[in-house]
Design an enzyme around this catalytic site. Structure first.
Site, PDB file in Angstrom:
ATOM      1  N   THR A 175      11.357  -1.344   0.386  1.00 40.76           N
ATOM      2  CA  THR A 175      12.823  -1.337   0.287  1.00 40.76           C
ATOM      3  C   THR A 175      13.294  -2.060  -0.971  1.00 40.76           C
ATOM      4  O   THR A 175      14.213  -1.604  -1.653  1.00 40.76           O
ATOM      5  CB  THR A 175      13.446  -1.985   1.543  1.00 40.76           C
ATOM      6  OG1 THR A 175      13.043  -1.244   2.698  1.00 40.76           O
ATOM      7  CG2 THR A 175      14.962  -1.986   1.466  1.00 40.76           C
TER       8      THR A 175
ATOM      9  N   ASP B 165      -5.622  -6.453   8.986  1.00 42.50           N
ATOM     10  CA  ASP B 165      -4.267  -6.888   9.303  1.00 42.50           C
ATOM     11  C   ASP B 165      -4.248  -7.395  10.740  1.00 42.50           C
ATOM     12  O   ASP B 165      -3.818  -6.700  11.659  1.00 42.50           O
ATOM     13  CB  ASP B 165      -3.297  -5.707   9.125  1.00 42.50           C
ATOM     14  CG  ASP B 165      -1.836  -6.131   9.193  1.00 42.50           C
ATOM     15  OD1 ASP B 165      -1.572  -7.343   9.163  1.00 42.50           O
ATOM     16  OD2 ASP B 165      -0.968  -5.241   9.283  1.00 42.50           O
TER      17      ASP B 165
ATOM     18  N   THR C 240       0.828  -1.216   0.000  1.00 44.38           N
ATOM     19  CA  THR C 240       0.000   0.000   0.000  1.00 44.38           C
ATOM     20  C   THR C 240       0.859   1.261   0.000  1.00 44.38           C
ATOM     21  O   THR C 240       0.332   2.354  -0.123  1.00 44.38           O
ATOM     22  CB  THR C 240      -0.927   0.026   1.233  1.00 44.38           C
ATOM     23  OG1 THR C 240      -0.114  -0.054   2.411  1.00 44.38           O
ATOM     24  CG2 THR C 240      -1.898  -1.138   1.212  1.00 44.38           C
TER      25      THR C 240
END
Length: 503
Positions: A203, A256, A198
């Site tokens: 990274t 989540d 999202t």
């Protein structure tokens, strides 16, 4: 029934098996029924799709199925109804709010990985965890089951360090500094990272700008044993494969569950053989964890789970109230991180956070005395040792170690927003900044994103630049401009916020 395999040039997203309508009636199969395809000693599970794309006597398999077994066109297989797995009963048990035993959790995870459970059953499991939660016994069992149903990495260089941010802050390219700092100090840190789900850049999306990120476990082992570090994409590995499957349900439902998040993060650390783990919990308005009390509670859970897994875990509660550094988006963040590594200098928020986290890892790994880790981390960064280690990482991962920030291409379609009035920056909305960068095309368009010129607390004059949007197409730039105008990502106010009269 026996059937001839026909490979279909499509991804169904749900491991589909296509059966002709007449054939399905004969053998009493219905849409979404679970079936087993038996080919020699191999058994593969799939969900039935009734379709006249295939003829009688044929069984159509989507390309998803080929990820489970490399069927060949025309191969004869046996098709058998799969029945209802025992694990469905355990999912119903959790839906009623009951505690699951270790063996029940193991059965659910194994059936998820083997694709014996259909999407609706997996979604039911994820929803039950959101509603009823998991206690620490269940979380530990889930973590180990998720790790042990996938591949495990065994690296000879010890101790093995790891760092993970639970996310939510735009521009979080911190680990691109942390990993080479820690490795330059002689510690081992095999860092697997995610792509953006999202956010505007994970990274792995940023590292991919200057190096490859997709490697096998054997390749990662070779790289890490040679130079002590890597920065790779975890999704290319078979680490905790149940996690990648449950994430799809979480994303679709926009939930989540805390227990599942803990198991998701720690199962991959367990599979990587990490002995010392630092968890970064950004805290502030607009991120996953908004209050320090919530962060402390979550920190205790991570530490307790680590104890049960035989890992030493520490947690850093970090400031997450505004973006880190000045850039958001893969190429822009890659430029900023590389510049910081080359010069040892950069935005205060980036340097402070990177050296703070790296310092904790240096102390955890025993190479810095207590309280001296941050100072040592800053010295490694400023001396150029971290940059030299990053050059090694880039080279081992197939990139050009001589790359310079200016070599990194960014979107050539730009628009700059300016301050509509004079005053002070009182807030920067993390979600709005992420939304603008994504509207501009990030992370898929590597050159898309935002460059910020201001931080909270700074004084601005009318007409001063606030931020520039970068995009690779005029269409995406226009979409981002519209989004930014609606979102009010940066708030400017005077020092007197409100005046309330005598009532």
């Amino acid at each position: 029934m026996k059937a001839k395999v026909r490979i279909l040039d499509m991804y169904s997203g749900r491991y589909s098996v296509f059966i002709n309508e007449k054939e399905a009636k004969k053998v009493k199969l219905h849409p979404d029924d679970l079936v087993k395809l038996e080919a020699g000693k191999k058994t593969v599970y799939g969900s039935v799709v009734i379709s006249n794309l295939v003829k009688e006597g044929e069984i159509g398999v989507s390309k998803d199925i080929l990820q489970l077994h490399n069927f060949s066109d025309g191969e004869i297989v046996t098709v058998v109804p799969g029945g209802t797995p025992e694990s469905v009963r355990y999912i119903k048990k959790k839906m009623r709010g009951e505690k699951l035993r270790k063996v029940e959790i193991e059965a659910i995870v194994k059936d998820i990985v083997d694709r014996k459970l259909r999407d609706i059953e997996i979604s039911s499991f994820v929803t039950s965890l959101e509603i009823n939660g998991l206690d620490m016994d269940e979380i530990a069992a889930l973590t180990i089951a998720m790790a042990e149903t996938g591949d495990m990495l065994d690296i000879d260089r010890k101790p093995i360090m790891d760092v993970h941010s639970i996310g939510g802050v735009p521009g979080n390219k911190t680990n691109i500094l942390v990993v080479p700092i820690v490795a330059a100090a002689g510690l081992t840190i095999p860092k697997t990272s995610s792509r953006a789900i999202t956010s505007a850049a994970g990274t792995a999306d940023v590292v991919e700008v200057f190096a490859e990120v997709s490697f096998s476990l054997d390749e990662i082992k070779r790289i890490v044993e040679k130079i002590g570090a890597c920065l790779v994409w975890g999704g290319a590995l078979n680490l905790a494969p149940a996690d990648d499957i449950t994430i799809k349900s979480e994303r679709a439902l926009s939930i989540d569950p805390t227990g599942l998040m803990l198991a998701s993060i720690m199962s991959k650390k367990y599979a990587m053989g990490s002995q010392y783990v630092l968890i970064d919990i950004p805290t502030g308005k607009g991120v996953k964890v908004e209050t320090v009390d919530e962060a402390r509670s979550l920190a205790r859970d991570f530490i307790e789970l680590g104890k049960r897994l035989g890992q030493y875990v520490e947690v850093a509660i970090t400031y997450g109230g505004q973006p880190i550094g000045h850039t958001v988006g893969p190429a822009l963040e890659a430029r900023e991180a590389l510049q910081a590594l080359m010069t040892g200098k950069g935005p205060g928020s980036l340097i402070e956070k990177a050296t703070g986290l790296a310092g904790i890892l240096l102390e955890m790994g025993g190479v810095a005395p207590a309280g001296m880790g941050k100072k040592m981390a800053r010295e490694i960064l400023e001396s150029g040792k971290a940059y030299q280690k990053m050059r090694e990482i880039i080279e081992e991962q197939g990139g050009n170690p001589d790359i310079k920030p200016d070599d990194i291409l960014i979107g050539d379609k730009t628009y700059t927003f300016t301050a509509p009035t004079s005053g002070y920056i009182t807030s920067i909305d993390n979600k709005a900044i992420t939304g603008i960068a994504r509207a501009a095309g990030a992370p898929e368009d590597k050159g898309a994103g935002i460059e910020l010129y201001v931080k909270v607390g700074e004084k601005v004059k009318e007409g001063d630049p606030l931020f520039t949007i970068y995009a690779e197409s005029e269409v995406r730039l226009d979409q981002a401009i519209v989004f930014a105008r609606r979102a009010e990502p940066i708030r400017i106010e005077g020092m007197v916020l409100q005046r309330i009269g005598n009532i």
